[in-house]
Design an enzyme around this catalytic site. Structure first.
Site, PDB file in Angstrom:
ATOM      1  CB  THR A  31      -1.010   0.010   1.267  1.00  0.00           C
ATOM      2  OG1 THR A  31      -1.727  -1.130   1.139  1.00  0.00           O
ATOM      3  CG2 THR A  31      -1.798   1.079   1.286  1.00  0.00           C
ATOM      4  CE1 TYR A  45      -5.838   0.557   0.149  1.00  0.00           C
ATOM      5  CE2 TYR A  45      -3.931  -0.235  -1.201  1.00  0.00           C
ATOM      6  CZ  TYR A  45      -4.803  -0.271   0.100  1.00  0.00           C
ATOM      7  OH  TYR A  45      -4.279  -0.961   1.058  1.00  0.00           O
ATOM      8  CB  SER A  78       2.888  -7.647   1.837  1.00  0.00           C
ATOM      9  OG  SER A  78       1.883  -7.553   2.555  1.00  0.00           O
ATOM     10  CB  THR A 111       0.709  -3.308   6.102  1.00  0.00           C
ATOM     11  OG1 THR A 111      -0.546  -3.321   5.755  1.00  0.00           O
ATOM     12  CG2 THR A 111       1.400  -2.025   6.283  1.00  0.00           C
ATOM     13  CG  ASP A 112      -2.117  -7.223   4.037  1.00  0.00           C
ATOM     14  OD1 ASP A 112      -2.649  -6.382   4.889  1.00  0.00           O
ATOM     15  OD2 ASP A 112      -3.156  -7.564   3.160  1.00  0.00           O
ATOM     16  CE  LYS A 184      -2.647  -4.643   8.348  1.00  0.00           C
ATOM     17  NZ  LYS A 184      -2.855  -4.526   6.896  1.00  0.00           N
ATOM     18  CD  GLU A 304      -4.726 -25.645  27.897  1.00  0.00           C
ATOM     19  OE1 GLU A 304      -5.491 -26.726  27.803  1.00  0.00           O
ATOM     20  OE2 GLU A 304      -5.052 -24.747  28.459  1.00  0.00           O
TER      21      GLU A 304
HETATM   22  N1  LIG Z   1      -1.607  -1.993   3.732  1.00  0.00           N
HETATM   23  C1  LIG Z   1      -1.148  -2.742   2.974  1.00  0.00           C
HETATM   24  O1  LIG Z   1       0.091  -2.604   2.888  1.00  0.00           O
HETATM   25  C2  LIG Z   1      -2.233  -4.149   2.534  1.00  0.00           C
HETATM   26  C3  LIG Z   1      -1.805  -4.770   1.410  1.00  0.00           C
HETATM   27  N2  LIG Z   1      -2.723  -5.593   1.175  1.00  0.00           N
HETATM   28  C4  LIG Z   1      -0.230  -5.192   1.419  1.00  0.00           C
HETATM   29  O2  LIG Z   1      -0.043  -5.907   2.490  1.00  0.00           O
HETATM   30  O3  LIG Z   1       0.337  -5.150   0.285  1.00  0.00           O
END
Ligand SMILES: NC(=O)C[C@H](N)C(=O)O
Length: 347
Positions: A31, A45, A78, A111-112, A184, A304
């Protein structure tokens, strides 16, 4: 007018090019390189659209922090990262950091799966030079886009000698997080990244402020080296819930998984009716690792489930996706469960 004298000497001009750190930005997409149709599109987007040179050109002040140059390694969201791409990226980072004319590396990333890449690099790149992974939650075209500041913070952190030896770092939302710990936690806000052990520091107006440092093995103290790793074994995560179907485990193994990370309920618990399936898979050679879907806390060995008796491994405080990365890296060297458990305690 006389400038006030501060201990941090912030009033001097930026360092000359020769004294500035050389930072390479390796762009992989995400992103932070995303573009929406309209400034009001903060969540709708296309990721991975803007090339690295444009990202750098959009922030002229980066040049005051470091001598910056960019390299486009991939242009992907990602969630589409594969093991082969992880290995390729880490080899490039390792190669660059061996050069005398490179002081630090920044990786722009979606970020994923940013937390997987950051932890992978932390484990396998044998260098003390700063490696900073950074992304954004809003595309560059959005109102209040967070990418430019996150990237500025990443360059400031990578350029700073104080960042050396602290493992792979992640700069999101003004914070410096440990790549090992960060995850995340929120899927739509700029405050998406969190570590249960707290951030290591903050970046404010291009200066880094440190409060703690990682103690787990990483970088030069790691026994793993990307220069000797070419492929990673297949590791599957099976997500725990009520009313599980044992086929989730057996089909993962049939499809090639060498290890299963059980994202168990609570403290990595396993339903009574699944225990025989997991014991049977272990007897036939699959590595069974108990992690937890809870995310925080840590899974205790022999609580456990009797891990010693079943020859299972516990993931310590690693969430399932981090445990998957460590398992894959560790299994490039060993399938011995005692060794694997040692590695899960130490890294
Ligand atoms: N905020 C992001 O970057 C999400 C995006 N789907 C990615 O991981 O590339």
């Amino acid at each position: 007018r006389e400038m006030p004298q501060g201990p941090a000497n912030q009033t001097t001009a930026p360092p000359a090019a020769a004294t500035k750190a050389n930072v390479v930005i390796l762009a992989t997409g995400g992103t932070i390189a995303g573009a929406g149709a309209d400034a009001t599109n903060s969540a709708t987007y296309q990721a991975a659209k803007v090339p690295v040179d444009k990202l750098i050109a959009a922030i002229p002040s980066l040049g005051e922090l470091a001598n910056v140059r960019g390299e486009q390694v991939f242009q992907i969201a990602s969630e589409s990262f594969t093991n082969a791409q992880l290995v390729q990226l880490a080899k490039r980072v390792s190669q660059l950091l061996k050069q005398d004319d490179v002081d630090g590396v920044v990786i722009t990333h979606g970020t994923d799966t940013l937390e997987e890449t950051a932890y992978f690099l932390d484990l396998v790149v044998k260098s003390d030079k700063p490696i900073v992974v950074v992304g954004s939650m809003r595309p560059s075209t959005a109102l209040s886009a967070d990418g430019a500041l996150n990237l500025t913070d990443a360059v400031a952190t990578a350029a700073n000698p104080a960042s050396r030896g602290k493992g792979v770092l992640v700069t999101m939302n003004d914070e410096i997080q440990a790549g090992r710990d960060v995850t995340k936690r929120v899927n739509i806000k700029p405050s998406a990244f969190f570590s249960q052990w707290g951030p290591l520091g903050m970046v404010v107006e291009g200066k880094t402020y440190w409060f703690r440092a990682p103690v787990k093995r990483h970088g030069t103290s790691s026994e793993f080296d990307i220069d000797t790793i070419d492929t990673l074994p297949e590791v599957a995560i099976v997500y725990g819930s009520g009313n599980m179907n044992p086929a989730a485990y057996t089909s993962a193994v049939q499809a090639g998984a060498k290890a299963i990370v059980n994202a168990g309920t609570g403290n990595g618990s396993v339903a009574g009716y699944l225990v025989d399936t997991l014991k049977d898979l272990r007897a036939k050679g699959t590595i069974v690792i108990r992690s937890s879907r809870v995310g925080d806390g840590f899974v205790l060995r022999n609580a456990e489930q009797p891990d010693d008796k079943y020859d299972w491994v516990v993931a310590h405080d690693l969430n399932p996706q981090k445990a998957k990365i460590l398992a894959a890296v560790a299994m490039t060297k060993t399938s011995d469960t005692k060794e694997l458990q040692r590695i899960f305690w130490e890294y």
